[in-house]
Design an enzyme around this catalytic site. Structure first.
Site, PDB file in Angstrom:
ATOM      1  N   GLU A 127      -2.429 103.975 -34.875  1.00 39.38           N
ATOM      2  CA  GLU A 127      -1.486 103.443 -35.868  1.00 39.38           C
ATOM      3  C   GLU A 127      -0.327 102.816 -35.098  1.00 39.38           C
ATOM      4  O   GLU A 127      -0.246 102.961 -33.870  1.00 39.38           O
ATOM      5  CB  GLU A 127      -0.974 104.579 -36.767  1.00 39.38           C
ATOM      6  CG  GLU A 127      -2.111 105.225 -37.555  1.00 39.38           C
ATOM      7  CD  GLU A 127      -1.680 106.428 -38.386  1.00 39.38           C
ATOM      8  OE1 GLU A 127      -0.462 106.738 -38.406  1.00 39.38           O
ATOM      9  OE2 GLU A 127      -2.558 107.038 -39.003  1.00 39.38           O
ATOM     10  N   ASP A 240     -14.933 109.681 -25.411  1.00 36.42           N
ATOM     11  CA  ASP A 240     -15.561 109.971 -24.104  1.00 36.42           C
ATOM     12  C   ASP A 240     -16.792 109.088 -23.943  1.00 36.42           C
ATOM     13  O   ASP A 240     -17.025 108.489 -22.882  1.00 36.42           O
ATOM     14  CB  ASP A 240     -16.010 111.440 -24.018  1.00 36.42           C
ATOM     15  CG  ASP A 240     -14.841 112.417 -23.898  1.00 36.42           C
ATOM     16  OD1 ASP A 240     -13.742 111.974 -23.531  1.00 36.42           O
ATOM     17  OD2 ASP A 240     -15.045 113.621 -24.183  1.00 36.42           O
ATOM     18  N   ARG A 268     -17.378  72.937  -4.652  1.00 31.57           N
ATOM     19  CA  ARG A 268     -16.058  72.365  -4.363  1.00 31.57           C
ATOM     20  C   ARG A 268     -15.916  72.065  -2.863  1.00 31.57           C
ATOM     21  O   ARG A 268     -16.023  72.977  -2.030  1.00 31.57           O
ATOM     22  CB  ARG A 268     -14.979  73.362  -4.797  1.00 31.57           C
ATOM     23  CG  ARG A 268     -13.578  73.004  -4.406  1.00 31.57           C
ATOM     24  CD  ARG A 268     -13.062  71.873  -5.241  1.00 31.57           C
ATOM     25  NE  ARG A 268     -11.637  71.665  -5.017  1.00 31.57           N
ATOM     26  CZ  ARG A 268     -10.992  70.569  -5.389  1.00 31.57           C
ATOM     27  NH1 ARG A 268     -11.639  69.574  -5.994  1.00 31.57           N
ATOM     28  NH2 ARG A 268      -9.703  70.449  -5.172  1.00 31.57           N
ATOM     29  N   GLN A 336      -8.236  82.255  -8.620  1.00 33.01           N
ATOM     30  CA  GLN A 336      -7.654  81.777  -7.350  1.00 33.01           C
ATOM     31  C   GLN A 336      -8.652  80.898  -6.595  1.00 33.01           C
ATOM     32  O   GLN A 336      -8.281  79.855  -6.045  1.00 33.01           O
ATOM     33  CB  GLN A 336      -7.245  82.994  -6.501  1.00 33.01           C
ATOM     34  CG  GLN A 336      -6.434  82.648  -5.261  1.00 33.01           C
ATOM     35  CD  GLN A 336      -5.051  82.103  -5.623  1.00 33.01           C
ATOM     36  OE1 GLN A 336      -4.577  82.260  -6.749  1.00 33.01           O
ATOM     37  NE2 GLN A 336      -4.421  81.421  -4.676  1.00 33.01           N
ATOM     38  N   GLU A 363      -9.366 102.065 -25.938  1.00 31.59           N
ATOM     39  CA  GLU A 363     -10.133 103.317 -25.777  1.00 31.59           C
ATOM     40  C   GLU A 363      -9.494 104.228 -24.711  1.00 31.59           C
ATOM     41  O   GLU A 363     -10.177 104.926 -23.967  1.00 31.59           O
ATOM     42  CB  GLU A 363     -11.618 103.028 -25.518  1.00 31.59           C
ATOM     43  CG  GLU A 363     -12.227 102.289 -26.711  1.00 31.59           C
ATOM     44  CD  GLU A 363     -13.716 102.411 -26.850  1.00 31.59           C
ATOM     45  OE1 GLU A 363     -14.271 103.406 -26.378  1.00 31.59           O
ATOM     46  OE2 GLU A 363     -14.299 101.503 -27.454  1.00 31.59           O
TER      47      GLU A 363
HETATM   48  N1  CAA Z   1     -13.479 116.517 -26.174  1.00 32.32           N
HETATM   49  C1  CAA Z   1     -13.365 117.545 -27.054  1.00 32.32           C
HETATM   50  N2  CAA Z   1     -12.174 118.080 -27.383  1.00 32.32           N
HETATM   51  C2  CAA Z   1     -11.072 117.569 -26.799  1.00 32.32           C
HETATM   52  C3  CAA Z   1     -11.120 116.517 -25.878  1.00 32.32           C
HETATM   53  C4  CAA Z   1     -12.411 116.000 -25.567  1.00 32.32           C
HETATM   54  N3  CAA Z   1     -12.560 114.980 -24.700  1.00 32.32           N
HETATM   55  N4  CAA Z   1      -9.882 116.228 -25.468  1.00 32.32           N
HETATM   56  C5  CAA Z   1      -9.062 117.082 -26.105  1.00 32.32           C
HETATM   57  N5  CAA Z   1      -9.784 117.892 -26.908  1.00 32.32           N
HETATM   58  C6  CAA Z   1      -9.296 118.977 -27.754  1.00 32.32           C
HETATM   59  C7  CAA Z   1      -8.609 120.065 -26.903  1.00 32.32           C
HETATM   60  O1  CAA Z   1      -9.535 120.991 -26.422  1.00 32.32           O
HETATM   61  C8  CAA Z   1      -7.658 120.666 -27.899  1.00 32.32           C
HETATM   62  O2  CAA Z   1      -8.359 121.507 -28.780  1.00 32.32           O
HETATM   63  P1  CAA Z   1      -7.869 123.019 -29.111  1.00 32.32           P
HETATM   64  O3  CAA Z   1      -6.563 122.919 -29.817  1.00 32.32           O
HETATM   65  O4  CAA Z   1      -8.963 123.577 -29.964  1.00 32.32           O
HETATM   66  O5  CAA Z   1      -7.737 123.706 -27.792  1.00 32.32           O
HETATM   67  C9  CAA Z   1      -7.225 119.473 -28.736  1.00 32.32           C
HETATM   68  O6  CAA Z   1      -8.256 118.491 -28.612  1.00 32.32           O
HETATM   69  C10 CAA Z   1      -5.910 118.891 -28.312  1.00 32.32           C
HETATM   70  O7  CAA Z   1      -6.012 118.580 -26.952  1.00 32.32           O
HETATM   71  P2  CAA Z   1      -4.752 118.128 -26.080  1.00 32.32           P
HETATM   72  O8  CAA Z   1      -3.648 119.130 -26.289  1.00 32.32           O
HETATM   73  O9  CAA Z   1      -5.225 117.840 -24.704  1.00 32.32           O
HETATM   74  O10 CAA Z   1      -4.338 116.781 -26.858  1.00 32.32           O
HETATM   75  P3  CAA Z   1      -3.139 115.792 -26.610  1.00 32.32           P
HETATM   76  O11 CAA Z   1      -2.450 115.576 -27.906  1.00 32.32           O
HETATM   77  O12 CAA Z   1      -2.330 116.229 -25.435  1.00 32.32           O
HETATM   78  O13 CAA Z   1      -3.897 114.423 -26.250  1.00 32.32           O
HETATM   79  C11 CAA Z   1      -5.049 112.800 -24.887  1.00 32.32           C
HETATM   80  C12 CAA Z   1      -4.804 114.279 -25.221  1.00 32.32           C
HETATM   81  C13 CAA Z   1      -6.135 112.786 -23.823  1.00 32.32           C
HETATM   82  C14 CAA Z   1      -3.790 112.130 -24.363  1.00 32.32           C
HETATM   83  C15 CAA Z   1      -5.545 112.091 -26.178  1.00 32.32           C
HETATM   84  O14 CAA Z   1      -4.535 111.991 -27.161  1.00 32.32           O
HETATM   85  C16 CAA Z   1      -6.076 110.691 -25.904  1.00 32.32           C
HETATM   86  O15 CAA Z   1      -7.222 110.520 -25.470  1.00 32.32           O
HETATM   87  N6  CAA Z   1      -5.246 109.657 -26.183  1.00 32.32           N
HETATM   88  C17 CAA Z   1      -5.734 108.281 -26.090  1.00 32.32           C
HETATM   89  C18 CAA Z   1      -6.270 107.858 -27.416  1.00 32.32           C
HETATM   90  C19 CAA Z   1      -7.169 106.663 -27.310  1.00 32.32           C
HETATM   91  O16 CAA Z   1      -8.009 106.575 -26.423  1.00 32.32           O
HETATM   92  N7  CAA Z   1      -7.012 105.763 -28.270  1.00 32.32           N
HETATM   93  C20 CAA Z   1      -7.872 104.617 -28.366  1.00 32.32           C
HETATM   94  C21 CAA Z   1      -8.255 104.411 -29.806  1.00 32.32           C
HETATM   95  S1  CAA Z   1      -9.704 103.479 -30.138  1.00 32.32           S
HETATM   96  C22 CAA Z   1      -9.337 101.900 -29.750  1.00 32.32           C
HETATM   97  O17 CAA Z   1      -8.944 101.633 -28.660  1.00 32.32           O
HETATM   98  C23 CAA Z   1      -9.479 100.812 -30.782  1.00 32.32           C
HETATM   99  C24 CAA Z   1     -10.778 100.167 -30.896  1.00 32.32           C
HETATM  100  O18 CAA Z   1     -11.134  99.763 -31.979  1.00 32.32           O
HETATM  101  C25 CAA Z   1     -11.638  99.930 -29.704  1.00 32.32           C
END
Ligand code: CAA
Length: 381
Positions: A127, A240, A268, A336, A363
């Site tokens: 968002e 992932d 070239r 370049q 992502e």
């Molecule tokens: N797999 C499974 N569970 C996961 C996980 C994973 N890879 N990563 C985190 N979790 C779980 C944790 O285990 C935790 O669970 P519990 O509460 O049960 O223990 C929970 O999620 C929260 O984890 P964190 O405290 O680590 O979460 P965070 O708020 O600190 O965020 C972060 C972690 C890695 C920074 C995450 O927010 C992130 O990946 N941010 C980037 C988001 C992103 O990639 N956005 C792109 C959107 S899509 C796009 O780009 C548009 C498009 O159309 C292509």
């Protein structure tokens, strides 16, 4: 360990390359200029099974493996990175999400048509105020019997203007952060869903990126993926997987840049000989080729781990992190090598340079990939 592609993978690679050169190359510059969605090409890619590459045939897909998938994304991105984006979102973020977390009914209704190319999928987590901090999203769902009422505005939705279906992440209560988030399948015709502003982007311009606005949209509870409150976990696992395809896209962009630079440097002539004959140019090309091979191997490694149902999140982030940086370096070097001509829209390398940048951002930014990798290193100690 065998680094050679199988006969089937070689065949798929050739098929994807032929498609890209025949169907994408002729119109790629015009679509980039006009920000025009490649409707015809996407329809044909659906007929080839490329909209649901790893999805089993019973759910409308091609039933191929993860290596076939990264080969296809690479080959299409080598010519038109925006097409790589469109199919990566459809395959990894939409189809695989429903395959992994959907019920049988959801797979039948929402996966089968899209994997078969009869419709297009999108995925919407971000968002205006929540990008890297994905858990801070504000789009709300309210319980209403056998429906949820959704309100809020999503941003950066790839495929958003052309999609028939969306996976939307929304919260029952923002105070709960990740524990309040749920994943819902939303159909395009849903009352209360409006397609908002289309973004005017630096690169991957023939793919569309829009806002989605929800005003009292009623979403059936039958469209909930997993359980209520499991949405963040689902979003992370889906990303992932998606990150492997962005690594493959970056490899494709870099390979396109290298191929263009190789061709140009052979044609070239300066100081009486093709510029390829100068060591300064050879060193650039050798560096590009070596980095591309390293990136491709990291990408294949992550894909193979996924294929073997082994943990792959760290390797997916490593592949995306390395390949996105590598693609940016390769595209800059290709410009370049082209000198002044590289700065013109008459050549493809300026587009590769603009397209490469997004692989560093979407992502999960390169900074976020490093955090993910470091978290795994900490856990592995
Ligand atoms: N797999 C499974 N569970 C996961 C996980 C994973 N890879 N990563 C985190 N979790 C779980 C944790 O285990 C935790 O669970 P519990 O509460 O049960 O223990 C929970 O999620 C929260 O984890 P964190 O405290 O680590 O979460 P965070 O708020 O600190 O965020 C972060 C972690 C890695 C920074 C995450 O927010 C992130 O990946 N941010 C980037 C988001 C992103 O990639 N956005 C792109 C959107 S899509 C796009 O780009 C548009 C498009 O159309 C292509």
């Amino acid at each position: 360990m065998d680094f050679r592609l199988t006969e089937e993978h070689e065949f798929i690679k050739q098929m994807a390359r032929d498609f890209a050169e025949k169907e994408l190359a002729p119109g790629v510059r015009e679509r980039d200029e006009k920000q025009e969605f490649p409707h015809e090409a996407i329809k044909k890619l659906g007929e080839l099974g490329f909209m649901g590459v790893v999805i089993p045939e019973e759910y409308g897909g091609a039933g191929l493996d993860s290596i076939a998938y990264v080969i296809i994304v690479e080959e299409l991105s080598r010519v038109e990175a925006a097409v790589g984006t469109i199919i990566a979102v459809n395959n990894s973020l939409y189809c695989c999400c429903i395959l992994n977390f959907g019920t049988e009914e959801q797979k039948e209704k929402f996966l089968k048509p899209i994997a078969g190319g009869n419709g297009l999928g999108a995925y919407s987590l971000s968002e205006a105020g929540s990008g890297s901090d994905a858990a801070s999203l504000k789009t709300r769902i309210k319980d209403d019997g056998d429906h949820y009422i959704m309100n809020g505005t999503k941003m950066w939705v790839t495929n958003g203007a052309n999609a028939s279906h969306y996976i939307i992440f929304a919260t029952i209560d923002p105070e709960k952060r990740h524990k309040g988030i749920s994943a819902l399948i939303v159909e395009r015709e849903t009352e209360g869903l409006k397609i908002g502003k289309k973004e005017n982007k630096l690169g991957i311009r023939s793919s569309d990126t829009v806002e989605l606005i929800f005003e009292n949209a009623r979403i059936p509870k039958a469209n909930l993926l997993g359980k209520e409150g499991e949405g963040f976990n689902i979003a992370m696992q889906v990303l992932d997987n998606g990150r492997i395809s962005i690594a493959a896209q970056a490899v494709g962009i870099a390979q396109g840049a290298l191929d263009a630079a190789l061709k140009y440097s052979g044609e070239r002539v300066q100081f009486g000989k093709p510029i390829f004959e100068f060591q300064a140019i050879q060193i650039k090309l050798a560096n590009m080729a070596t980095e591309i091979e390293a990136g491709r191997l990291l990408t294949y490694q992550a894909a193979l781990l996924r294929e073997g149902n082994l943990p792959f999140a760290k390797e997916a982030s490593m592949a995306k992190l390395f390949c996105s940086g590598m693609a940016n370096r390769a595209a800059v070097e290709a410009v370049q090598i082209h000198g002044g001509y590289g700065y013109l829209k008459d050549f493809d390398v300026e587009r590769f340079m603009r397209d490469a940048k997004i692989t560093d951002i979407y992502e999960g930014t390169s900074e976020i990939q490093r955090l993910v990798i470091a978290k795994h290193l900490k856990n592995d100690r």
